[in-house]
Design an enzyme around this catalytic site. Structure first.
Site, short mmCIF file in Angstrom:
data_model
loop_
_atom_site.label_atom_id
_atom_site.label_comp_id
_atom_site.label_asym_id
_atom_site.label_seq_id
_atom_site.Cartn_x
_atom_site.Cartn_y
_atom_site.Cartn_z
N ASN A 17 30.46 31.07 42.97
CA ASN A 17 28.88 30.63 44.17
C ASN A 17 27.87 32.53 42.96
O ASN A 17 26.97 32.02 43.42
CB ASN A 17 28.69 30.77 44.81
CG ASN A 17 30.22 32.30 46.04
OD1 ASN A 17 30.17 33.26 45.25
ND2 ASN A 17 29.32 32.68 46.84
N CYS A 19 28.65 33.58 50.87
CA CYS A 19 29.19 33.46 52.11
C CYS A 19 28.14 34.28 53.45
O CYS A 19 28.97 34.38 54.08
CB CYS A 19 30.50 34.91 51.41
SG CYS A 19 30.10 35.81 51.31
N GLU A 65 32.96 46.56 49.70
CA GLU A 65 32.33 46.39 48.40
C GLU A 65 30.87 47.39 48.16
O GLU A 65 29.99 47.03 49.05
CB GLU A 65 32.08 45.39 47.27
CG GLU A 65 33.71 44.87 47.21
CD GLU A 65 33.91 43.03 46.72
OE1 GLU A 65 33.29 42.66 46.52
OE2 GLU A 65 34.53 43.74 45.60
N GLU A 79 37.19 39.84 50.31
CA GLU A 79 35.86 39.80 50.30
C GLU A 79 36.14 37.93 50.71
O GLU A 79 36.01 37.47 50.01
CB GLU A 79 34.80 40.17 49.54
CG GLU A 79 34.77 41.09 49.15
CD GLU A 79 34.04 41.61 50.50
OE1 GLU A 79 34.02 42.97 50.49
OE2 GLU A 79 33.11 41.34 51.45
N1 LIG Z 1 33.09 36.99 51.67
C1 LIG Z 1 32.42 37.12 49.71
O1 LIG Z 1 32.03 37.87 49.92
C2 LIG Z 1 32.62 35.54 49.29
C3 LIG Z 1 33.07 35.31 49.67
N2 LIG Z 1 32.98 33.48 49.50
C4 LIG Z 1 33.87 32.23 50.39
O2 LIG Z 1 34.20 31.80 49.42
C5 LIG Z 1 34.82 30.46 49.14
C6 LIG Z 1 33.73 29.50 47.91
O3 LIG Z 1 34.27 30.10 47.04
P1 LIG Z 1 35.57 29.40 46.39
O4 LIG Z 1 35.72 29.98 44.76
O5 LIG Z 1 35.23 28.07 46.14
O6 LIG Z 1 36.16 29.94 46.74
P2 LIG Z 1 38.24 29.38 45.84
O7 LIG Z 1 39.43 30.50 47.37
O8 LIG Z 1 38.75 28.74 46.76
O9 LIG Z 1 38.29 30.04 44.98
C7 LIG Z 1 37.95 31.69 44.39
C8 LIG Z 1 38.77 32.24 43.25
O10 LIG Z 1 39.95 32.02 43.94
C9 LIG Z 1 40.67 31.29 42.77
N3 LIG Z 1 41.25 31.20 43.55
C10 LIG Z 1 41.82 29.90 44.71
N4 LIG Z 1 43.45 29.60 44.51
C11 LIG Z 1 44.28 30.20 44.12
C12 LIG Z 1 45.34 30.40 44.18
N5 LIG Z 1 46.75 30.17 45.31
N6 LIG Z 1 46.11 32.12 43.81
C13 LIG Z 1 45.15 32.78 43.01
N7 LIG Z 1 43.92 32.71 42.73
C14 LIG Z 1 43.15 31.19 43.76
C15 LIG Z 1 40.10 30.58 42.38
O11 LIG Z 1 40.08 29.53 41.48
P3 LIG Z 1 39.84 28.21 40.51
O12 LIG Z 1 38.47 28.40 40.42
O13 LIG Z 1 40.64 28.30 39.32
O14 LIG Z 1 40.34 27.40 41.89
C16 LIG Z 1 38.74 31.40 42.06
O15 LIG Z 1 38.36 31.85 41.03
C17 LIG Z 1 33.50 30.08 50.36
O16 LIG Z 1 34.25 29.75 51.64
C18 LIG Z 1 33.18 31.55 50.56
O17 LIG Z 1 32.34 31.79 52.14
C19 LIG Z 1 32.83 33.56 47.99
C20 LIG Z 1 32.02 34.48 47.81
C21 LIG Z 1 31.84 35.32 48.02
O1 LIG Z 2 29.88 35.71 47.23
C1 LIG Z 2 28.86 35.55 47.93
O2 LIG Z 2 27.93 34.72 48.42
C2 LIG Z 2 28.04 37.09 48.36
O3 LIG Z 2 29.55 37.99 48.25
C3 LIG Z 2 26.98 37.04 48.74
S1 LIG Z 2 25.72 38.72 48.02
O4 LIG Z 2 26.65 40.00 47.65
O5 LIG Z 2 25.72 37.95 47.14
O6 LIG Z 2 25.15 38.13 49.38
#
Ligand SMILES: NC(=O)C1=CN([C@@H]2O[C@H](COP(=O)(O)OP(=O)(O)OC[C@H]3O[C@@H](n4cnc5c(N)ncnc54)[C@H](OP(=O)(O)O)[C@@H]3O)[C@@H](O)[C@H]2O)C=CC1
Ligand SMILES: O=C(O)[C@H](O)CS(=O)(=O)O
Length: 493
Positions: free
Chosen positions: A167, A299, A473, A265
């Protein structure tokens, strides 16, 4: 034409060499040994953008070994020397902001204006940690004996693995890599498979900035294969992950086997509370900013919107007017405010949350359907009279859905806001100073937006509590997660 691939939609980069379709390991652009690849598509129309290597475990292991080899020389540089290289990286990112934004919009879908903003936001972490690198201070502690001297120093953790989501395919990498590199660590990044090109463009610019080979590596491939090696390899001393809570728990467990430091995160489920004394125009602007940024795929998006009974109907109408003015379309079209969701699974999750809410008695006030543009596009949606036991109360929707719930009592709305396993961001609007302090202190989360819907900045500590994560972070705190404290006890003096 940068690429003949249909997904490029006539987009031309000023600097075509920023579009890389190889992994970056030990200063080399590499393919997988068996030439296996992962296809990457444009979420706007599912057309092909290109591909990246599907690296086997052996090549991921080589990337970790390269980072380990590069560590002594990198950590031996003075902080000022590392800062100068990071500063050049920052300058190059800003010089190439438009190209980086185009690559980001094509692979992730967000509107170009938001992509430009993410590039500047991502670069700001490089600028920030170029400065923070020079302020990693230790301590001299008054000794407990005349012949002792007690000193505390801080040292880089070592080889860092970073796994990042789709994202924010630029900023989530720089938020980790810049802090780690500034601290003297070396890094192996695994970007999300749906958005690898932003990471590879960052690696290209890092190389031009003078980042020595092996200091920053970008490996692409199967999440499981890459993740298993990054979490099991003893040379990796820290894992920084941004993504879903579910995957975070898997990674936390895997890292325990070699006792790695971790930063997590994870997911959020932000409550957004509008009290009866709120400035409604500001509250509408805050919801628009928090809820619909990145088409609701962040997120820290408002996931549950609690509106006081006294202002509920007025607020719903004002919000509907603001949402209706948002233009949905392809991210590269100027003026578009809402792009597509990342894929069909994301669309299905949005539909499930809406259907569940409607079954519980909610009503569609606006939108509620897949957009006429088809594919991954969804109408910006407002639901009213959502029940407090709806699925979206405990699951992050990650889409353009604004569920409005009614409340009348401050203590009750705080209880509802906290009644979730998550604790990343919360927001509330009120102009009563006593209430501002009471509510800010009562909310169980890491970040509180008070009369403000956009809270993210490189200056401030970003992170959550409960199942939203571990660590912070950005800010002066962000570099600490990449340092180890060493205590020197000198005797016999
Ligand atoms: N707190 C925060 O700052 C943030 C939280 N999020 C949360 O993440 C979700 C959306 O992002 P999304 O990318 O779908 O999240 P995912 O957790 O599905 O994927 C995140 C990363 O982890 C990798 N991944 C997935 N499964 C594994 C595994 N078993 N071992 C190692 N790496 C793995 C993915 O690789 P691949 O793409 O190859 O599957 C991707 O690079 C939402 O729930 C959102 O809230 C997102 C951004 C920021
Ligand atoms: O992955 C996300 O959603 C980001 O951490 C949110 S932000 O830092 O761009 O607000």
């Amino acid at each position: 034409m940068t690429s003949q691939e249909p997904g490029w939609q006539e987009v031309v980069l000023q600097e075509p060499t920023l579009f890389r379709q190889h992994a970056y390991v030990d200063g080399q652009w590499i393919a997988a040994g068996d030439d296996a690849v992962i296809e990457v598509v444009n979420p706007t129309n599912a057309s092909r953008l290109g591909s990246v290597p599907r690296l086997p475990q052996s090549q991921v292991k080589e990337a970790i070994a390269a980072a380990d080899r590069a560590l002594p020389a990198w950590r031996a540089k003075t902080a000022k020397e590392r800062a100068a290289i990071l500063r050049r990286w920052y300058d190059l990112c800003m010089d190439h902001q438009e190209d980086l934004a185009l690559i980001l919009t094509l692979e992730q879908g967000k509107p170009l204006a938001e992509a430009r903003g993410e590039i500047a936001y991502g670069a700001s972490f490089i600028e920030w940690f170029a400065e923070e690198a020079k302020r990693v201070y230790g301590d001299v502690i008054p000794a407990h004996a005349a012949d002792r001297r007690i000193v505390v120093t801080k040292e880089p953790v070592g080889v860092v693995a970073a796994i990042t989501p789709w994202n924010f395919p630029n900023a989530m990498i720089t938020r980790k890599a810049a802090a780690a590199m500034g601290a003297g660590c070396t890094v192996v990044v695994k970007p999300a498979s749906s958005t690898p090109f932003s990471a590879l463009a960052l690696a290209e610019l890092a190389e031009r900035a003078g980042v020595p080979k092996g200091v920053l590596n970008v490996v692409t491939g199967s999440a499981r294969v890459v993740g298993d090696e990054l979490t099991a390899n003893p040379l990796v001393r820290k894992l920084s992950f941004t993504g879903s809570t579910e995957v975070g728990k898997v990674l936390l467990t895997a890292c325990a086997q070699t006792v790695k430091k971790v930063s997590m995160e994870l997911g959020g489920n932000a409550p957004f509370i509008i009290f009866e004394d709120a400035d409604l125009d500001q509250a509408v602007a805050g919801v628009m900013a928090s809820k619909f940024r990145n088409t609701g795929q962040t997120c820290v998006c408002a996931n549950r919107i609690f509106v006081h009974d006294e202002i509920y109907d007025d607020f719903a109408e004002r919000l509907a007017q603001a949402v209706s003015a948002q233009r949905v379309g392809r991210g590269i079209e100027e003026g578009v405010r809402l792009g597509p969701l990342i894929d069909q699974a994301a669309v299905a999750k949005v539909e499930e949350h809406i259907a569940d809410a409607l079954e519980g008695g909610a009503r569609v006030y606006l939108g509620g359907q897949r957009h006429a543009l088809g594919g991954n596009f969804f109408e910006p949606t407002i639901l009213t009279d959502v029940a407090s036991d709806a699925r979206l109360m405990n699951e992050e929707t990650f889409g353009p859905v604004a569920p409005l719930l009614r409340f009348s009592d401050e203590a009750e709305v705080i209880r509802l806001a906290n009644a979730t396993p998550y604790g990343l961001a919360s927001y509330f609007y009120s102009r009563d100073v006593g209430r501002v302090w009471r509510v800010a202190e009562a909310l169980e989360c890491g970040i509180v937006g008070i009369n403000e819907g956009i809270i993210s900045s490189e200056l401030a500590p970003f992170g959550g509590v409960k199942e939203s994560g571990i660590g912070r972070e950005g800010s002066k705190y962000g570099i600490e997660d990449y340092l180890e404290i060493k205590y020197l006890c000198m005797g016999g003096l």
